[in-house]
Design a protein around this motif. Structure first.
Motif, short mmCIF file in Angstrom:
data_model
loop_
_atom_site.label_atom_id
_atom_site.label_comp_id
_atom_site.label_asym_id
_atom_site.label_seq_id
_atom_site.Cartn_x
_atom_site.Cartn_y
_atom_site.Cartn_z
N GLY A 189 -5.90 2.35 4.22
CA GLY A 189 -4.72 1.54 3.96
C GLY A 189 -4.11 1.00 5.24
O GLY A 189 -3.69 -0.16 5.31
N HIS B 234 -1.46 -4.38 -5.46
CA HIS B 234 -1.66 -3.14 -4.73
C HIS B 234 -3.11 -2.76 -4.82
O HIS B 234 -3.58 -2.37 -5.88
CB HIS B 234 -0.76 -2.05 -5.34
N ASN C 90 0.84 -1.19 0.00
CA ASN C 90 0.00 0.00 0.00
C ASN C 90 0.88 1.25 0.00
O ASN C 90 2.08 1.17 0.20
CB ASN C 90 -1.02 -0.01 1.15
#
Lengths: 639, 415
Positions: A312, A303, A90
């Motif tokens: 995140g 991702h 992330n």
């Protein structure tokens, strides 16, 4: 009737509360190693807005990577990969990918980031930088050497290197890459044109890079050639010619071509991408086995595109992200309460800090053209508060590493004489000192509103940085609080990032926050240049440095001298003098030290990430940047 | 009037709402008086949990008391969990090859000794993740001192020779009375991400919100009332024009308007009161509409016609003959306006369009920073729960008061 209604109401409330609790409960169940084909049923359907695939893995995901033809309802399962073959990231991709073109001016592509430590998962550079020892390591190139006059560099390429289509990667490709940048005046060309004259292939595996020469026959700046070989992605000649043909050699079209059908040389290829996630798949035919000995361990790099930092971080703490490049204020707490989360260094500052987020003064604004005002603001700021409140202790303080033009790494600190800087440095939170400085300079409050004036102009400034950059926002609030104490009005302003970039790079600000150059083969010279060189004055869309247009002749002179100086003692002298100028004149001031990339890991699925003192010399650059890519070859699954 | 007040205070809903409201108001007024100081002062260096903080240096100087308590047992209970024990057993069996039955799991003291004897971070721990390794290291450092009962020596450094000089000795049965310590600070609700005292900030913020809510409510009600009265009583073209404008404002969601106006005002000008004015100026429409409909039903009453026939002026008729009949309704509308204005400010500040952080504490700004610093993710409830509760309590009490009033004044609801 009323009774029934009341009972129904109570029931509904109960259901609501229970479902809330159910949704909140930690799903700490061990993740299945074997792929499952149906979404596990502990997840309610309305929970599906996070497109994470830990619960919906699909072993039958097609391997062809041809995602464009998928039907819309399939998008959640398309691109799904087995958890135990996928490394999740992330903090590196925030929107859908817009292009795969290294010449594109505004790439929003996780795999393309050619800073000092270039990201080499898809495209590759000739050498990769290791910020731990400041050395360049071979990738496509095997070695490089300067001639005695330092005007020409010879680079040998690895004969094993080949493209993803199987054709060998040769010196011609390297030469043509430069040709292409030159022909279409890409930003790579614009940044290097003052220093690099030509890139020539002398045989299949040898490249000669010729510097631009000054009148006296010396190179303009040999350091920039060093950085060129570590930052320029090599493109395939045959492919570029194909793109040129379809764009009729038009410069704008070339730079904006999305290159969906690109050919690259790196260990991964594109597999799936949309506005929810990006997945790369390993190229099992990767040439680099000749260099590394084996293929990178994870078959997929993925991702998910998160809405914001909190989303995140939440995913990271749940173990849905393995490598986090996001700033995480609470990492220390998270580590203490978890037995899967770890950082590069066991204790504070957890990471290697190589850059300094800095408050830049626009020295042309009334008041900010006075060094007393600039210095007073810098003296009043409470830096310890920034370190603890904004950064969560994830960086050394300015008491531990006193300020200069250097980052806190040992290598750079050795290049400046801290003793000689003592009288120039300030510790921060020196309200009385700052007030006295202003009073002595005659900058006082004449109309009694609590705000000081210079020549009748109220000292009132706007301090800005992009919205949502949490630690930066908090830092500027602390700066604003300091201003309040010394009679200088500082308002914070946090616009959307794109608005901010526009005003910041076009000199349309009063106080703005931006980083300095971090670690790299050209640092600390490049950093000092970015801090003070007058070459950036008047430049619009300026991303390179001296955003506030500060000018100092002696500093310019020293910045010119450094690239040619090889005597360490002399260099130290220069850098010390530059630090003195910087600290005395305060064209900008650093608010904190900071890592260039955060590198926090959650070892729920993968382990073997680099840590300090593990003897492998792999930098904490997220397993993707510069020599940090080596980490991918060492990863293991958690038993 | 007296009778009406009496009636109002007989309504249980109104009374509950009123009590909560007075409590919040009292807190906002009294707390800053009792505990003066700048609510925005960054006292702590980051977000700390609620509790009393005492100076460690002061404890060394304070009066000492000897208490005969079993310190080891307390520590063992507090510092070793069953999970820790399980982890220790796992490590010892896996990396030291010790059989499980040889480990004295039952006796905590024995267990700690056993662990300290056998744990070695240098042993090759294959298959152990870095995070687990760090966990064991932390565990080991905790275990290493847990049974320690030797005296602790306090020493100061001689500035000339640099040698350490013993100044005090503290043994393990030495205690101190918290009351004896001069430097202490009680953070009832901890500190926020900037290290500011949450309770102090909160009371100020509640005060600010109430002030701003009142301003916005009064503005909105005044505009709504005036336009509603005029439009309802005069009718005809005036009514058409006023309703046209009102409808225009109704169609555009007022929150969007608030965002747009706030965005166009620079932050330096955007103080709390200006935000109040902006909210007030955009939320009067429904008051206008409902006042108008009430007035329409009133304007053909006999006493109004009589007043007209007597040649009374327009303002007099409106103020004397119409307003008293809708006064209770207007008060209720005002209360609702205040409560929605408080919510609007909170929303606005959450978006970063409220007043500036360093100037004033507001509920919305506090929420904004709690979210920015990810307090919910980190489990720092004190940074956001009290604020949510305050917002909820204020609006709840206002709405409760409104319902109570409604019960008294609305003939249809009267028991």
């Amino acid at each position: 009737m009323m009774k029934a209604k009341k009972v129904l109401a109570m029931l509904l409330v109960l259901v609501l509360v229970v479902s809330c609790l159910a949704a909140c409960s930690k799903k700490e169940k061990p993740k299945e190693d074997t792929p499952v084909t149906t979404p596990s049923d502990d997840k309610e359907p309305e929970d599906d807005k996070t497109p994470d695939d830990t619960n919906g893995e699909d072993a039958n995901a097609p391997d062809d990577g041809d995602s464009e033809e998928k039907e819309p309802e399939e998008t959640n399962t398309a691109g799904s990969t087995p958890r135990n073959e996928t490394l999740y990231f992330n903090g590196q991709q925030w929107n859908a990918i817009n292009a795969w073109n290294p010449m594109h001016a505004n790439n929003n592509n996780w795999s393309i980031s050619n800073g000092a430590s270039a990201r080499v998962i898809i495209y590759e550079t000739m050498f990769i930088y290791n910020l731990l020892d400041g050395q360049l390591y071979p990738l496509l190139g095997t070695d490089y050497a300067w001639n005695d006059a330092r005007t020409e560099m010879t680079v040998h390429l690895n004969p094993a290197a080949h493209w993803s289509d199987g054709t060998p990667l040769t010196a011609d490709d390297v030469a043509y890459t430069w040709e292409t940048h030159k022909k279409y005046e890409s930003s790579t060309y614009n940044n290097n044109a003052p220093y690099i004259d030509a890139v020539e292939a002398t045989d299949a595996n040898t490249v000669v890079i010729k510097s631009v020469l000054q009148d006296d026959g010396t190179a303009v700046n040999p350091l920039m050639v060093d950085s060129f070989i570590a930052q320029t992605y090599i493109m395939q000649k045959a492919y570029v010619e194909k793109v040129e043909a379809r764009n009729n050699n038009d410069a704008t079209a070339m730079k904006e071509d999305t290159m969906e059908d690109f050919v690259a040389s790196g260990p991964y290829m594109k597999y799936y991408n949309d506005d929810q996630k990006v997945v790369f798949i390993r190229d099992d035919n990767y040439w680099g086995t000749a260099l590394w000995g084996n293929l990178p361990v994870p078959k997929y790099l993925a991702h998910n595109i998160f809405a914001d930092n909190p989303a995140g971080n939440q995913a990271f703490s749940n173990g849905e992200v393995d490598v986090s490049q996001q700033f995480n204020l609470n990492i220390a707490d998270m580590m203490a309460n978890s037995d899967t989360i770890s950082t590069y260094i066991d204790e504070a500052p957890y990471n290697i800090c190589v850059t300094m987020p800095t408050a830049w003064f626009n020295v042309e604004k009334p008041g900010l053209d006075r060094k007393e005002v600039r210095k007073a603001i810098a003296m009043a700021v409470d830096y310890d508060q920034i370190v603890s409140a904004a950064m969560g202790g994830q960086c050394p303080s300015f008491t531990q590493v006193p300020r200069s033009v250097m980052n806190p790494t040992e290598g750079e600190q050795a290049m400046v004489d801290q003793e000689a800087l003592k009288s120039y440095q300030w510790a921060g939170r020196d309200i009385e000192g700052a007030k006295k400085l202003l009073d002595d300079a005659g900058i006082v409050d004449t109309d009694g509103d609590g705000i000081r004036e210079v020549d009748g102009v109220k000292l009132s400034y706007q301090a800005s940085c992009p919205q949502g950059w949490d630690d930066w926002n908090a830092s500027l609030e602390i700066v604003a609080a300091a201003g309040k104490e010394i009679g200088i009005e500082i308002e914070t302003y946090f616009p959307e990032a794109s608005t901010y970039y526009d005003m910041f790079t076009n000199h349309d600000f009063e106080i703005a926050m931006w980083g300095t150059v971090g670690a790299g083969i050209t640092s600390p010279w490049a950093r000092v240049r970015g801090m003070m060189s007058s070459e950036f004055i008047g430049m619009m869309s300026n991303w390179n440095g001296n955003y506030g247009w500060y000018k100092n002749d002696r500093a310019d002179e020293l910045i010119q001298l450094i690239p040619f100086e090889t005597d360490q003692a002399k260099l130290k002298e220069y850098y010390t003098e530059l630090s003195q100028i910087y600290l005395d004149e305060v064209p900008s001031f650093s608010l904190m030290y900071r890592p260039e990339l955060f590198h926090n890991t959650n070892e729920t699925v993968w382990t073997g990430f680099p840590t300090q003192g593990d003897g492998r010399n792999i930098p904490p650059t997220d397993c993707t940047d510069g020599y940090g890519i080596a980490a991918l070859y060492y990863l293991e699954l958690v038993e | 009037m007296k009778n009406q007040l009496k009636q109002v205070f007989h309504s249980p809903r109104f009374v509950i709402g009123f009590v909560i409201f007075v409590f919040m108001l009292g807190m906002a007024v009294l707390y800053p008086l009792l505990v003066p100081g700048d609510p925005l002062e960054m006292v702590a260096s980051s977000s700390y949990p609620p509790g009393t903080y005492i100076s460690l240096a002061d404890t060394l100087e304070s009066k000492q008391y000897g208490l005969d308590l079993d310190i080891t047992a307390t520590r063992l209970n507090k510092l070793i969990s069953q999970e820790d024990k399980d982890a220790m057993v796992l490590w010892l069996t896996k990396y030291r090859g010790i059989a499980e039955e040889d480990i004295p799991v039952e006796d905590s003291v024995e267990m700690v000794h056993f662990w300290n004897e056998h744990y070695d971070p240098e042993v090759e721990q294959k298959g152990l993740t870095n995070a687990k390794r760090q966990y064991y290291r932390r565990l080991a450092s905790r275990m290493a001192t847990i049974l320690e009962t030797k005296d602790i020596i306090i020493a100061t450094k001689n500035p000339e020779t640099g040698a350490l000089e013993e100044s005090n000795t503290i043994s393990f049965n030495t205690y101190t009375n918290v009351k004896d310590i001069a430097s202490r600070r009680n953070f009832v609700l901890g500190t926020d991400n900037f290290g500011r005292d949450v309770l102090k900030e909160l009371t100020h913020a509640v005060g600010t919100s109430l002030k701003m809510g009142l301003l916005a409510g009064v503005i909105a009600t005044l505009i709504g009332l005036t336009l509603g009265l005029l439009s309802g009583y005069l009718g005809g073209l005036v009514d058409d024009i006023i309703m046209f404008v009102t409808n225009l404002f109704t169609v555009i969601p007022s929150f969007v308007l608030i965002i747009l106006i706030s965005f166009s005002v620079s932050q330096s000008a955007r103080g709390v009161m200006l935000v109040g004015v902006i909210i007030g100026l955009t939320s009067w429409t429904w008051t206008t509409r409902s006042v108008r409909s009430q007035v329409i039903s009133l304007r053909n009453r006999d006493h109004v016609n009589l007043s007209k026939l007597s040649g009374h002026s327009l303002p007099r008729i409106i103020v004397q003959d119409i307003l008293p009949y809708i006064a209770s309704y207007v008060v209720m509308a005002l209360i609702l306006q205040i409560s929605s204005a408080i919510l609007a400010e909170a929303q606005l500040s959450m978006l970063g369009l409220g007043p500036s952080t360093t100037k004033v504490a507001t509920l919305g700004l506090m929420m904004n920073w709690a979210m920015t610093a990810q307090a919910p993710l980190a489990g720092r409830w004190w940074a956001f729960l009290p604020i949510i509760l305050s917002i909820a309590l204020i609006t709840f009490s206002l709405n409760l008061m409104n319902t109570g009033l409604d019960q008294v004044f609305n003939p249809q609801l009267r028991d």
